[in-house]
Design a protein around this motif. Structure first.
Motif, PDB file in Angstrom:
ATOM      1  N   PHE A   1       0.825  -1.207   0.000  1.00 51.25           N
ATOM      2  CA  PHE A   1       0.000   0.000   0.000  1.00 51.25           C
ATOM      3  C   PHE A   1       0.860   1.258   0.000  1.00 51.25           C
ATOM      4  O   PHE A   1       0.509   2.254  -0.638  1.00 51.25           O
ATOM      5  N   LYS A   2       1.981   1.228   0.710  1.00 49.95           N
ATOM      6  CA  LYS A   2       2.857   2.399   0.706  1.00 49.95           C
ATOM      7  C   LYS A   2       3.370   2.689  -0.698  1.00 49.95           C
ATOM      8  O   LYS A   2       3.387   3.844  -1.133  1.00 49.95           O
ATOM      9  N   ILE A   3       3.774   1.655  -1.410  1.00 47.61           N
ATOM     10  CA  ILE A   3       4.263   1.846  -2.774  1.00 47.61           C
ATOM     11  C   ILE A   3       3.130   2.301  -3.687  1.00 47.61           C
ATOM     12  O   ILE A   3       3.299   3.234  -4.489  1.00 47.61           O
ATOM     13  N   SER A   4       1.982   1.682  -3.571  1.00 46.01           N
ATOM     14  CA  SER A   4       0.834   2.055  -4.416  1.00 46.01           C
ATOM     15  C   SER A   4       0.412   3.501  -4.167  1.00 46.01           C
ATOM     16  O   SER A   4       0.192   4.263  -5.115  1.00 46.01           O
ATOM     17  N   TYR A   5       0.282   3.879  -2.903  1.00 46.25           N
ATOM     18  CA  TYR A   5      -0.106   5.248  -2.585  1.00 46.25           C
ATOM     19  C   TYR A   5       0.935   6.249  -3.065  1.00 46.25           C
ATOM     20  O   TYR A   5       0.599   7.344  -3.516  1.00 46.25           O
ATOM     21  N   SER A   6       2.202   5.887  -2.975  1.00 43.54           N
ATOM     22  CA  SER A   6       3.266   6.784  -3.410  1.00 43.54           C
ATOM     23  C   SER A   6       3.203   7.017  -4.908  1.00 43.54           C
ATOM     24  O   SER A   6       3.376   8.148  -5.384  1.00 43.54           O
ATOM     25  N   ILE A   7       2.962   5.968  -5.670  1.00 44.35           N
ATOM     26  CA  ILE A   7       2.863   6.111  -7.118  1.00 44.35           C
ATOM     27  C   ILE A   7       1.675   6.995  -7.489  1.00 44.35           C
ATOM     28  O   ILE A   7       1.780   7.874  -8.350  1.00 44.35           O
ATOM     29  N   ILE A   8       0.561   6.776  -6.830  1.00 43.57           N
ATOM     30  CA  ILE A   8      -0.625   7.585  -7.126  1.00 43.57           C
ATOM     31  C   ILE A   8      -0.417   9.033  -6.685  1.00 43.57           C
ATOM     32  O   ILE A   8      -0.854   9.967  -7.363  1.00 43.57           O
ATOM     33  N   ALA A   9       0.272   9.247  -5.573  1.00 46.17           N
ATOM     34  CA  ALA A   9       0.433  10.600  -5.029  1.00 46.17           C
ATOM     35  C   ALA A   9       1.246  11.499  -5.945  1.00 46.17           C
ATOM     36  O   ALA A   9       1.025  12.713  -5.965  1.00 46.17           O
ATOM     37  N   ILE A  10       2.180  10.960  -6.703  1.00 44.64           N
ATOM     38  CA  ILE A  10       3.021  11.822  -7.544  1.00 44.64           C
ATOM     39  C   ILE A  10       2.353  12.208  -8.861  1.00 44.64           C
ATOM     40  O   ILE A  10       2.907  13.003  -9.615  1.00 44.64           O
ATOM     41  N   ILE A  11       1.168  11.672  -9.132  1.00 44.63           N
ATOM     42  CA  ILE A  11       0.406  12.112 -10.313  1.00 44.63           C
ATOM     43  C   ILE A  11      -0.054  13.542 -10.049  1.00 44.63           C
ATOM     44  O   ILE A  11      -0.680  13.816  -9.024  1.00 44.63           O
ATOM     45  N   PRO A  12       0.244  14.457 -10.973  1.00 42.46           N
ATOM     46  CA  PRO A  12      -0.103  15.869 -10.721  1.00 42.46           C
ATOM     47  C   PRO A  12      -1.612  16.091 -10.549  1.00 42.46           C
ATOM     48  O   PRO A  12      -2.432  15.424 -11.168  1.00 42.46           O
ATOM     49  N   PHE A  13      -1.934  17.015  -9.695  1.00 48.82           N
ATOM     50  CA  PHE A  13      -3.275  17.522  -9.422  1.00 48.82           C
ATOM     51  C   PHE A  13      -4.190  16.502  -8.738  1.00 48.82           C
ATOM     52  O   PHE A  13      -4.487  16.653  -7.572  1.00 48.82           O
ATOM     53  N   LEU A  14      -4.646  15.498  -9.424  1.00 47.64           N
ATOM     54  CA  LEU A  14      -5.622  14.574  -8.842  1.00 47.64           C
ATOM     55  C   LEU A  14      -4.987  13.508  -7.956  1.00 47.64           C
ATOM     56  O   LEU A  14      -5.659  12.955  -7.091  1.00 47.64           O
ATOM     57  N   GLY A  15      -3.727  13.205  -8.151  1.00 43.49           N
ATOM     58  CA  GLY A  15      -3.060  12.180  -7.350  1.00 43.49           C
ATOM     59  C   GLY A  15      -3.081  12.474  -5.860  1.00 43.49           C
ATOM     60  O   GLY A  15      -3.525  11.637  -5.061  1.00 43.49           O
ATOM     61  N   PRO A  16      -2.631  13.674  -5.443  1.00 49.50           N
ATOM     62  CA  PRO A  16      -2.678  13.984  -4.000  1.00 49.50           C
ATOM     63  C   PRO A  16      -4.084  13.980  -3.426  1.00 49.50           C
ATOM     64  O   PRO A  16      -4.303  13.511  -2.303  1.00 49.50           O
ATOM     65  N   LEU A  17      -5.048  14.472  -4.188  1.00 45.77           N
ATOM     66  CA  LEU A  17      -6.426  14.455  -3.695  1.00 45.77           C
ATOM     67  C   LEU A  17      -6.935  13.027  -3.524  1.00 45.77           C
ATOM     68  O   LEU A  17      -7.579  12.700  -2.524  1.00 45.77           O
ATOM     69  N   PHE A  18      -6.643  12.193  -4.499  1.00 43.87           N
ATOM     70  CA  PHE A  18      -7.088  10.808  -4.439  1.00 43.87           C
ATOM     71  C   PHE A  18      -6.439  10.062  -3.279  1.00 43.87           C
ATOM     72  O   PHE A  18      -7.109   9.341  -2.539  1.00 43.87           O
ATOM     73  N   VAL A  19      -5.135  10.248  -3.081  1.00 45.34           N
ATOM     74  CA  VAL A  19      -4.429   9.569  -1.981  1.00 45.34           C
ATOM     75  C   VAL A  19      -4.937  10.060  -0.638  1.00 45.34           C
ATOM     76  O   VAL A  19      -5.136   9.274   0.287  1.00 45.34           O
ATOM     77  N   PHE A  20      -5.146  11.361  -0.510  1.00 44.08           N
ATOM     78  CA  PHE A  20      -5.668  11.880   0.755  1.00 44.08           C
ATOM     79  C   PHE A  20      -7.048  11.299   1.037  1.00 44.08           C
ATOM     80  O   PHE A  20      -7.367  10.953   2.164  1.00 44.08           O
ATOM     81  N   TRP A  21      -7.867  11.171   0.012  1.00 42.70           N
ATOM     82  CA  TRP A  21      -9.205  10.607   0.176  1.00 42.70           C
ATOM     83  C   TRP A  21      -9.139   9.141   0.582  1.00 42.70           C
ATOM     84  O   TRP A  21      -9.885   8.697   1.451  1.00 42.70           O
TER      85      TRP A  21
END
Length: 105
Positions: A31-51
């Motif tokens: 999950f840490k690796i998956s969340y990290s990959i998603i988080a670096i996607i610009p704009f929507l990545g951080p919102l999605f990971v925070f959610w």
């Protein structure tokens, strides 16, 4: 055009903050690796990971339903809920909570 770059930088700064939080969390490595990959996607990545990662912590076992097909929480708390006196009800609630306080995860 500068607004796009500014918002991109802000998005990635938020992503860096989320990466720090993700790697300090108690999640499993997958999950840490998956969340990290998603988080670096610009704009929507951080919102999605925070959610996704903004989950409430588990409750003490006394507040959880332990049986699959019927509710056993009411059975455990029935004597507290049936009490008429507010003071006695509070004392019963507090004694049950204190007794199971160490069950928090």
């Amino acid at each position: 055009m500068p607004w796009f770059e500014i918002s991109l930088v802000i998005s990635e700064l938020i992503a860096l903050y989320l990466l720090c939080c993700i790697w300090k969390s108690g999640d499993i490595l997958f999950f840490k690796i998956s969340y990290s990959i998603i988080a670096i996607i610009p704009f929507l990545g951080p919102l999605f990971v925070f959610w996704i990662t903004n989950m409430p912590s588990r409750q003490a076992e006394i507040f959880q339903d332990q049986q699959r097909l019927n509710t056993d929480v009411l059975d455990r708390w029935k004597h507290v809920l049936d009490e008429k006196s507010p003071q006695r009800k509070f004392r019963l609630w507090r004694s049950m909570f204190e007794k199971n306080k160490n069950d928090d995860i």
